[in-house]
Design an enzyme around this catalytic site. Structure first.
Site, PDB file in Angstrom:
ATOM      1  N   ARG A   1       0.825  -1.217   0.000  1.00  0.00           N
ATOM      2  CA  ARG A   1       0.000   0.000   0.000  1.00  0.00           C
ATOM      3  C   ARG A   1       0.861   1.270   0.000  1.00  0.00           C
ATOM      4  O   ARG A   1       0.441   2.295  -0.545  1.00  0.00           O
ATOM      5  CB  ARG A   1      -0.948  -0.003   1.198  1.00  0.00           C
ATOM      6  CG  ARG A   1      -2.142  -0.903   0.941  1.00  0.00           C
ATOM      7  CD  ARG A   1      -3.178  -0.790   2.025  1.00  0.00           C
ATOM      8  NE  ARG A   1      -4.383  -1.501   1.627  1.00  0.00           N
ATOM      9  CZ  ARG A   1      -5.385  -1.756   2.442  1.00  0.00           C
ATOM     10  NH1 ARG A   1      -5.350  -1.365   3.690  1.00  0.00           N
ATOM     11  NH2 ARG A   1      -6.453  -2.398   1.997  1.00  0.00           N
TER      12      ARG A   1
ATOM     13  N   LYS B   1     -17.617 -13.395   4.786  1.00  0.00           N
ATOM     14  CA  LYS B   1     -18.668 -12.378   4.933  1.00  0.00           C
ATOM     15  C   LYS B   1     -19.460 -12.231   3.638  1.00  0.00           C
ATOM     16  O   LYS B   1     -18.929 -11.836   2.610  1.00  0.00           O
ATOM     17  CB  LYS B   1     -18.048 -11.035   5.321  1.00  0.00           C
ATOM     18  CG  LYS B   1     -17.427 -11.051   6.716  1.00  0.00           C
ATOM     19  CD  LYS B   1     -16.961  -9.686   7.147  1.00  0.00           C
ATOM     20  CE  LYS B   1     -15.755  -9.174   6.390  1.00  0.00           C
ATOM     21  NZ  LYS B   1     -14.481  -9.782   6.690  1.00  0.00           N
TER      22      LYS B   1
ATOM     23  N   GLY C   1      -8.500  -6.613   0.513  1.00  0.00           N
ATOM     24  CA  GLY C   1      -8.959  -7.181   1.778  1.00  0.00           C
ATOM     25  C   GLY C   1      -8.085  -8.369   2.092  1.00  0.00           C
ATOM     26  O   GLY C   1      -6.876  -8.224   2.260  1.00  0.00           O
TER      27      GLY C   1
ATOM     28  N   GLY D   1     -13.472  -3.912   1.081  1.00  0.00           N
ATOM     29  CA  GLY D   1     -14.842  -3.399   1.204  1.00  0.00           C
ATOM     30  C   GLY D   1     -15.144  -2.309   0.178  1.00  0.00           C
ATOM     31  O   GLY D   1     -16.242  -2.266  -0.391  1.00  0.00           O
TER      32      GLY D   1
HETATM   33  P1  AMP Z   1     -13.817 -12.289   3.819  1.00  0.00           P
HETATM   34  O1  AMP Z   1     -13.219 -11.161   4.606  1.00  0.00           O
HETATM   35  O2  AMP Z   1     -15.284 -12.320   3.828  1.00  0.00           O
HETATM   36  O3  AMP Z   1     -13.235 -12.360   2.425  1.00  0.00           O
HETATM   37  O4  AMP Z   1     -13.387 -13.632   4.555  1.00  0.00           O
HETATM   38  C1  AMP Z   1     -12.065 -14.050   4.662  1.00  0.00           C
HETATM   39  C2  AMP Z   1     -11.992 -15.116   5.699  1.00  0.00           C
HETATM   40  O5  AMP Z   1     -12.836 -16.197   5.334  1.00  0.00           O
HETATM   41  C3  AMP Z   1     -10.607 -15.714   5.874  1.00  0.00           C
HETATM   42  O6  AMP Z   1     -10.120 -15.353   7.138  1.00  0.00           O
HETATM   43  C4  AMP Z   1     -10.852 -17.218   5.785  1.00  0.00           C
HETATM   44  O7  AMP Z   1     -10.180 -17.968   6.777  1.00  0.00           O
HETATM   45  C5  AMP Z   1     -12.353 -17.336   5.982  1.00  0.00           C
HETATM   46  N1  AMP Z   1     -12.892 -18.559   5.390  1.00  0.00           N
HETATM   47  C6  AMP Z   1     -12.836 -18.939   4.120  1.00  0.00           C
HETATM   48  N2  AMP Z   1     -13.411 -20.158   3.958  1.00  0.00           N
HETATM   49  C7  AMP Z   1     -13.825 -20.547   5.172  1.00  0.00           C
HETATM   50  C8  AMP Z   1     -14.516 -21.709   5.671  1.00  0.00           C
HETATM   51  N3  AMP Z   1     -14.849 -22.685   4.850  1.00  0.00           N
HETATM   52  N4  AMP Z   1     -14.803 -21.746   6.988  1.00  0.00           N
HETATM   53  C9  AMP Z   1     -14.456 -20.735   7.804  1.00  0.00           C
HETATM   54  N5  AMP Z   1     -13.824 -19.616   7.394  1.00  0.00           N
HETATM   55  C10 AMP Z   1     -13.523 -19.524   6.096  1.00  0.00           C
END
Ligand code: AMP
Length: 398
Positions: free
Chosen positions: A37, A199, A355, A376
């Site tokens: 960054r 998320k 992210g 985001g």
């Molecule tokens: P996000 O910020 O929504 O992109 O989520 C990222 C997070 O999703 C990372 O920390 C991953 O460890 C988590 N993640 C991805 N797949 C899984 C899963 N099957 N179960 C639990 N956490 C997950």
């Protein structure tokens, strides 16, 4: 509202230019783990320096909660920026006040000052007018280059921009907007979107907004289990976002009406504990025993997703395919990253949202058309929403 003003249109020579960057870098015991960054901000800083501006830089770092947290000081950022620019970056550990005001007024052309973490001040996140006014006193021109924070209506990203007449977007902000806009304007088909991560709240609006343009939607990560659950498939103890399940219900007809092919995993990697050296196995979807949870996409799914990515002319990816922080649950994510690199070489337009997903590319030589600094912010932009820190740059101050 006017068009987004560009930094190139400003006459900055001899003027104090207050710049918002996103220097929110990962830190470990005071050391910067990844300075991407900072490097992405250099074109704007170097340009202002060359043009003879007096540069006052500001950024947030982490979540100090409106109070001073020593570990989240921007001091290591000042040091690293000095090295990258081969120039002194003044830093006194204050954000606003008499001392900072005096230093900013005494800056010479091309000199640089970095303010302390704006989120040490309670007025930052509250977009407090008094704090915005004190920030605005530091410069006669405002430049925002912090795309990754452009979805936040904070004092340094928004409030201050309501007070300074001359303002513009920096080079990184312009680059992010130009690249992400390609996806909103009907990119070359077939257009595939790969979504994962945990998320869903910020990703469902992207699906809804881009459904008329996209050909394939590939779902991995924890998002998978919400989709499977809605299809009536047992997901064992896998992560579910119960509150958003009704929203998924809305997604199926939208995909159908827009002829979007939905690809969910065919096989999964499951474990009984999410930790290093835990037991794991590969199973077909639907065979998750009670007490086990899905943590990655399986080999058949990787193969299918690879094929679709390599057949596509445009691919956008956001969100890891599994718990990629823990090996071997990072395999699906790494394989998708490799496929994205291959697609780029084949001439496809490949974009990845920041992210978490950008961490996969840290230190790798995989090439993409564009790796966004925004997580985001990129998702909100692709949802078709105006980002407040961008729209305020277009509004004229009366
Ligand atoms: P996000 O910020 O929504 O992109 O989520 C990222 C997070 O999703 C990372 O920390 C991953 O460890 C988590 N993640 C991805 N797949 C899984 C899963 N099957 N179960 C639990 N956490 C997950």
């Amino acid at each position: 509202m006017r068009d987004l003003p560009s930094i190139r249109d400003l006459d900055v020579k001899g003027k104090r230019v207050l710049c918002r960057f996103d220097f929110n870098v990962p830190l470990k015991q005071g050391f910067i783990e990844d300075d991407r960054r900072l490097k992405e901000s250099l074109p704007t800083i170097r340009y202002l320096k060359r043009e003879g501006a007096k540069i006052i830089m500001m950024s947030h770092l982490g979540r100090p909660g409106g109070t001073k947290v020593r570990e989240l000081s921007l001091a290591p950022v000042a040091k690293r920026l000095s090295e990258l620019l081969d120039s002194e970056v003044k830093f006194v550990g204050e954000i606003v006040g008499d001392e900072i005001q005096k230093i900013s007024e005494e800056l010479k052309e091309g000199e640089l000052l970095l303010l302390e973490n704006t989120r040490f001040h309670p007025g930052e996140k509250g977009n407090d007018i008094g704090f915005s006014e004190n920030l605005a006193k530091l410069g006669s021109i405002y430049v925002n280059d912090a795309f990754a924070t452009a979805h936040r209506k904070h004092a340094s990203t928004y409030g201050v921009a309501t007070l300074i007449k001359e303002k513009a977007a920096g080079f990184l902000m312009l680059k992010e907007i130009e690249n992400l806009s390609k996806l909103l304007k009907g990119p070359p088909p077939p257009f595939s979107i790969v979504l994962g991560g945990a998320k869903m709240k910020t990703k469902i609006p992207v699906i809804k907004n881009l459904a008329p343009l996209m050909d394939n939607l590939l779902i991995g990560g924890a998002m998978t289990y919400n989709f499977l659950n809605k299809k009536g498939i047992d997901v064992g103890d896998s992560l579910l976002e119960e509150s958003l399940l009704p929203e998924i219900e809305e997604v199926f007809p939208i995909l159908r009406d827009n002829n979007v092919n939905l690809y969910l995993p065919m096989d999964l990697v499951i474990t009984d504990r999410i930790e290093e050296r835990a037991k794991w196995k590969v199973i077909p979807v639907g065979d998750i025993p009670c007490g086990w949870k899905g943590v990655d996409i399986g080999p058949k799914t990787i193969q299918k997703f690879r094929e679709i990515i390599l057949e596509s002319k445009t691919i956008f990816w956001n969100g890891p395919m599994g718990v990629f922080e823990i090996s071997p649950f990072d395999k699906g994510t790494l394989e998708i990253a490799t496929a994205m690199g291959e697609a780029t070489k084949e001439g496809a337009l490949t974009l990845v949202g920041g992210g978490d997903t950008d961490k996969v590319f840290t230190g790798s030589d995989i090439e993409l058309s564009h790796l966004s600094t925004g997580g985001g912010a990129a998702l909100l932009f692709l949802s078709g929403e105006e980002l407040p820190a961008i729209s305020i740059l277009k509004e004229e101050v009366r």
